[in-house]
Every structure is written in structure tokens, then in C-alpha cells.
Design a protein around this motif. Sequence first.
Motif, PDB file in Angstrom:
ATOM      1  N   ARG A 131      23.352   5.904  82.715  1.00  0.00           N
ATOM      2  CA  ARG A 131      23.172   6.105  84.279  1.00  0.00           C
ATOM      3  C   ARG A 131      24.173   5.832  84.844  1.00  0.00           C
ATOM      4  NH1 ARG A 131      17.265   8.117  85.593  1.00  0.00           N
ATOM      5  NH2 ARG A 131      17.217  10.251  85.251  1.00  0.00           N
ATOM      6  N   LEU A 132      24.134   4.387  84.254  1.00  0.00           N
ATOM      7  CA  LEU A 132      25.170   3.455  84.249  1.00  0.00           C
ATOM      8  C   LEU A 132      26.513   3.895  84.593  1.00  0.00           C
ATOM      9  CD1 LEU A 132      24.693   0.728  81.219  1.00  0.00           C
ATOM     10  CD2 LEU A 132      23.966   0.481  83.738  1.00  0.00           C
ATOM     11  N   PRO A 133      27.592   2.824  85.478  1.00  0.00           N
ATOM     12  CA  PRO A 133      28.513   3.512  86.035  1.00  0.00           C
ATOM     13  C   PRO A 133      29.257   3.932  84.766  1.00  0.00           C
ATOM     14  CG  PRO A 133      28.345   1.450  86.892  1.00  0.00           C
ATOM     15  CD  PRO A 133      27.137   1.665  86.016  1.00  0.00           C
ATOM     16  N   ALA A 134      30.372   4.132  84.657  1.00  0.00           N
ATOM     17  CA  ALA A 134      31.033   4.817  83.759  1.00  0.00           C
ATOM     18  C   ALA A 134      31.781   3.798  83.285  1.00  0.00           C
ATOM     19  CB  ALA A 134      32.398   5.554  84.193  1.00  0.00           C
ATOM     20  N   LYS A 135      32.317   3.133  83.351  1.00  0.00           N
ATOM     21  CA  LYS A 135      33.585   1.934  82.891  1.00  0.00           C
ATOM     22  C   LYS A 135      32.663   1.019  82.074  1.00  0.00           C
ATOM     23  CE  LYS A 135      37.401   0.316  84.583  1.00  0.00           C
ATOM     24  NZ  LYS A 135      37.740  -0.798  84.745  1.00  0.00           N
ATOM     25  N   ALA A 136      31.597   0.417  83.256  1.00  0.00           N
ATOM     26  CA  ALA A 136      30.053  -0.274  82.675  1.00  0.00           C
ATOM     27  C   ALA A 136      29.526   0.178  81.123  1.00  0.00           C
ATOM     28  CB  ALA A 136      29.261  -0.878  83.698  1.00  0.00           C
ATOM     29  N   ARG A 137      29.007   1.697  81.189  1.00  0.00           N
ATOM     30  CA  ARG A 137      28.342   2.509  80.245  1.00  0.00           C
ATOM     31  C   ARG A 137      29.591   2.262  79.108  1.00  0.00           C
ATOM     32  NH1 ARG A 137      27.575   6.754  82.426  1.00  0.00           N
ATOM     33  NH2 ARG A 137      29.620   8.296  81.806  1.00  0.00           N
ATOM     34  N   ALA A 138      30.712   2.343  79.557  1.00  0.00           N
ATOM     35  CA  ALA A 138      31.704   2.302  78.209  1.00  0.00           C
ATOM     36  C   ALA A 138      32.016   0.935  76.984  1.00  0.00           C
ATOM     37  CB  ALA A 138      33.073   2.964  78.419  1.00  0.00           C
ATOM     38  N   VAL A 139      31.867   0.720  78.229  1.00  0.00           N
ATOM     39  CA  VAL A 139      32.054  -1.378  78.022  1.00  0.00           C
ATOM     40  C   VAL A 139      30.796  -2.091  76.679  1.00  0.00           C
ATOM     41  CG1 VAL A 139      32.116  -3.713  77.956  1.00  0.00           C
ATOM     42  CG2 VAL A 139      33.666  -2.186  79.227  1.00  0.00           C
ATOM     43  N   PHE A 140      29.499  -1.489  77.465  1.00  0.00           N
ATOM     44  CA  PHE A 140      28.170  -1.338  77.117  1.00  0.00           C
ATOM     45  C   PHE A 140      28.053  -0.206  75.431  1.00  0.00           C
ATOM     46  CE2 PHE A 140      23.986  -0.361  75.825  1.00  0.00           C
ATOM     47  CZ  PHE A 140      22.881  -2.007  76.488  1.00  0.00           C
ATOM     48  N   LYS A 141      28.407   0.898  75.077  1.00  0.00           N
ATOM     49  CA  LYS A 141      28.549   1.562  74.219  1.00  0.00           C
ATOM     50  C   LYS A 141      29.216   1.043  73.406  1.00  0.00           C
ATOM     51  CE  LYS A 141      26.853   5.509  75.832  1.00  0.00           C
ATOM     52  NZ  LYS A 141      26.531   7.147  75.700  1.00  0.00           N
ATOM     53  N   LEU A 142      30.122  -0.139  73.585  1.00  0.00           N
ATOM     54  CA  LEU A 142      31.124  -0.343  72.103  1.00  0.00           C
ATOM     55  C   LEU A 142      30.996  -1.362  71.738  1.00  0.00           C
ATOM     56  CD1 LEU A 142      34.829   0.522  74.503  1.00  0.00           C
ATOM     57  CD2 LEU A 142      33.889   2.088  71.891  1.00  0.00           C
ATOM     58  N   ILE A 143      30.920  -1.762  73.158  1.00  0.00           N
ATOM     59  CA  ILE A 143      29.946  -3.469  72.390  1.00  0.00           C
ATOM     60  C   ILE A 143      28.842  -3.714  71.362  1.00  0.00           C
ATOM     61  CG2 ILE A 143      28.625  -5.918  72.768  1.00  0.00           C
ATOM     62  CD1 ILE A 143      31.005  -5.524  75.470  1.00  0.00           C
ATOM     63  N   PHE A 145      26.623  -0.569  70.248  1.00  0.00           N
ATOM     64  CA  PHE A 145      25.971   0.504  69.777  1.00  0.00           C
ATOM     65  C   PHE A 145      27.479   0.710  68.880  1.00  0.00           C
ATOM     66  CE2 PHE A 145      24.330   3.891  72.833  1.00  0.00           C
ATOM     67  CZ  PHE A 145      23.280   2.517  73.403  1.00  0.00           C
ATOM     68  N   ASP A 146      28.895   0.390  68.804  1.00  0.00           N
ATOM     69  CA  ASP A 146      29.809   0.172  67.778  1.00  0.00           C
ATOM     70  C   ASP A 146      29.476  -1.057  67.344  1.00  0.00           C
ATOM     71  OD1 ASP A 146      29.540   2.847  68.765  1.00  0.00           O
ATOM     72  OD2 ASP A 146      31.838   2.977  69.558  1.00  0.00           O
ATOM     73  N   GLY A 147      29.072  -2.017  67.990  1.00  0.00           N
ATOM     74  CA  GLY A 147      29.552  -3.460  67.199  1.00  0.00           C
ATOM     75  C   GLY A 147      30.649  -4.065  67.747  1.00  0.00           C
ATOM     76  N   LEU A 148      31.884  -3.600  68.167  1.00  0.00           N
ATOM     77  CA  LEU A 148      32.759  -4.208  68.923  1.00  0.00           C
ATOM     78  C   LEU A 148      32.791  -5.882  69.331  1.00  0.00           C
ATOM     79  CD1 LEU A 148      34.999  -1.048  69.845  1.00  0.00           C
ATOM     80  CD2 LEU A 148      34.568  -2.450  67.840  1.00  0.00           C
ATOM     81  N   GLN A 149      33.835  -6.720  69.128  1.00  0.00           N
ATOM     82  CA  GLN A 149      33.841  -8.278  69.437  1.00  0.00           C
ATOM     83  C   GLN A 149      34.716  -7.490  70.870  1.00  0.00           C
ATOM     84  OE1 GLN A 149      32.744 -10.669  68.502  1.00  0.00           O
ATOM     85  NE2 GLN A 149      32.033  -9.287  66.550  1.00  0.00           N
ATOM     86  N   THR A 150      34.209  -8.771  72.059  1.00  0.00           N
ATOM     87  CA  THR A 150      34.724  -8.235  73.451  1.00  0.00           C
ATOM     88  C   THR A 150      36.090  -7.609  73.436  1.00  0.00           C
ATOM     89  OG1 THR A 150      33.176  -9.860  74.072  1.00  0.00           O
ATOM     90  CG2 THR A 150      35.187  -9.895  75.506  1.00  0.00           C
ATOM     91  N   GLU A 152      38.309  -6.319  70.704  1.00  0.00           N
ATOM     92  CA  GLU A 152      38.758  -5.146  70.156  1.00  0.00           C
ATOM     93  C   GLU A 152      38.336  -4.210  71.625  1.00  0.00           C
ATOM     94  OE1 GLU A 152      37.436  -5.787  65.746  1.00  0.00           O
ATOM     95  OE2 GLU A 152      35.891  -5.735  67.334  1.00  0.00           O
ATOM     96  N   VAL A 153      37.388  -4.470  72.654  1.00  0.00           N
ATOM     97  CA  VAL A 153      36.830  -3.180  73.191  1.00  0.00           C
ATOM     98  C   VAL A 153      37.899  -3.655  74.188  1.00  0.00           C
ATOM     99  CG1 VAL A 153      35.387  -3.348  75.746  1.00  0.00           C
ATOM    100  CG2 VAL A 153      34.468  -3.784  72.924  1.00  0.00           C
ATOM    101  N   ALA A 154      38.716  -4.916  74.668  1.00  0.00           N
ATOM    102  CA  ALA A 154      39.515  -5.072  75.968  1.00  0.00           C
ATOM    103  C   ALA A 154      41.024  -4.029  75.294  1.00  0.00           C
ATOM    104  CB  ALA A 154      39.387  -6.532  75.788  1.00  0.00           C
ATOM    105  N   ASP A 155      41.058  -4.404  73.705  1.00  0.00           N
ATOM    106  CA  ASP A 155      41.996  -3.218  72.973  1.00  0.00           C
ATOM    107  C   ASP A 155      41.727  -2.027  73.659  1.00  0.00           C
ATOM    108  OD1 ASP A 155      43.804  -5.554  73.218  1.00  0.00           O
ATOM    109  OD2 ASP A 155      42.588  -6.305  70.674  1.00  0.00           O
ATOM    110  N   GLN A 156      40.695  -1.835  73.276  1.00  0.00           N
ATOM    111  CA  GLN A 156      40.438  -0.311  73.077  1.00  0.00           C
ATOM    112  C   GLN A 156      40.137   0.302  74.301  1.00  0.00           C
ATOM    113  OE1 GLN A 156      37.644   0.687  70.156  1.00  0.00           O
ATOM    114  NE2 GLN A 156      36.922   2.863  71.575  1.00  0.00           N
ATOM    115  N   LEU A 157      39.724  -0.406  75.177  1.00  0.00           N
ATOM    116  CA  LEU A 157      40.160   0.305  76.982  1.00  0.00           C
ATOM    117  C   LEU A 157      41.256   0.082  77.258  1.00  0.00           C
ATOM    118  CD1 LEU A 157      36.235  -0.207  77.576  1.00  0.00           C
ATOM    119  CD2 LEU A 157      36.826   1.765  76.397  1.00  0.00           C
ATOM    120  N   ASN A 158      42.392  -0.698  77.240  1.00  0.00           N
ATOM    121  CA  ASN A 158      43.024  -1.691  78.011  1.00  0.00           C
ATOM    122  C   ASN A 158      43.139  -2.133  79.267  1.00  0.00           C
ATOM    123  OD1 ASN A 158      46.158  -2.039  77.688  1.00  0.00           O
ATOM    124  ND2 ASN A 158      46.746   0.158  79.108  1.00  0.00           N
ATOM    125  N   ILE A 159      41.917  -2.987  78.698  1.00  0.00           N
ATOM    126  CA  ILE A 159      41.734  -4.071  79.901  1.00  0.00           C
ATOM    127  C   ILE A 159      41.293  -4.558  79.469  1.00  0.00           C
ATOM    128  CG2 ILE A 159      40.505  -2.013  80.795  1.00  0.00           C
ATOM    129  CD1 ILE A 159      37.710  -2.879  80.407  1.00  0.00           C
TER     130      ILE A 159
END
Length: 195
Positions: A131-143, A145-150, A152-159
Motif C-alpha cells: 500500500r506504500l506509494p509506488a516510488k517508496a515501495r520500489a526503494v523499500f523492496k530493493l533495499i 528484500f533485495d539487499g541493495l545498497q543506497t 545501487e538503488v539510485a543507479d537502478q532506479l535512475n534517481i
Amino acid sequence: MDIPKKSATYWAAEFKKKNPAAFEYVFDLYYRPLCYYAGTLLADQDEVEDAVSEVFVKLWERADGFDDLSSIKGFLYISTKNRCLDRLKQQRRQRVSLDDYAYAVDTFDEMEDYHRLEAEVLDQIYTGIERLPAKARAVFKLIFFDGLQTQEVADQLNISVKTVRNQKARAIQLLQSALLKKGLPTFLVAFFLLR
């Protein structure tokens, strides 16, 4: 009237009448927590799903005997426990001694309340995450669930890294707030989010 607004009393009455929509509602409500609960006892995911499915078949056969969702929930958890113990007995007979089986049953009895609580809390957490907003949900899951570093998440989501940090903080804050509103104690929320 849309589905989420119908009351528990409505669904219980319809379930007793063997309305397939009511069965679907009960199935959607309890299937995932019951699978997690059964998974604390059985190692094989196929065994877990089979056990829970068998319990739902048994529930449907006895649908006219339930007056409310609380009794349905109780039946599901007790039947799932018993079905898993039956499967453990079968497995133990094939592979290990009776002493190992007794140990597994003793351990299960000690951990039963914890696993039931854990299953329900995790279900609430996963529902909150979705139920989280889409961007917050995507960042949360990558960090988380997937164990990515900050970075790595920035690079993957291009933010930017700053945006990742802001969205992570927002996701945690929104999730904690939603879970606390559902009555989950702060220490449980922290325990399941930070482990």
C-alpha cells in the motif's frame, strides 16, 4: 457494494450458505498467513501448499457449521497444525527415529504462539508494503528484500542518492504508522522490519 466494505458478519453468513465468493474471500484472507505458519513446520514448500489446500477443502466441506470468521480462523489454524503434524509423522516414519519426532513436536508446541504471531505480523507488513506509494515501495523492496545498497538503488532506479534516502525514510515512516494504527506494538514492528 464493493468487496472491502462488506462486513465480517456478511462474509460469515455467505460462507455458511456455501457462496463461492465467500470462500474466495476467506481463502484470500487466510491462505498466505497459513502457508507461512505451515512453513515453520514443514521444510518443503509443495508440502506446505498441499497441507494448507487440504485444510481449505476440509473447511469448505464443513462450511455450514461456522457462524463467524473467528471460528473459521480458529478451525484453519488448528487444522493446519494437525495436518502438518500428520505430515511430520509420515516423514519421520520414513527417515528418522521416534525420538527426533518427539523433539520436533515439543519444539513446535513451544514455538506455536510465536509462529502464529509472526505469520500474522508478516502478513500485515506485506500488506502495508503493497500500500506504500509506488516510488517508496520500489526503494523499500530493493533495499530490504533485495539487499541493495543506497547507491545501487539510485543507479537502478535512475534517481539521486538523496531521493533514495528520502524515499526509504518515507516508506519506513508510512509503514510504521500504518502498522501501529492496526494495533501492532512498536517493538514488534521494529523487530520484523529490522531483522
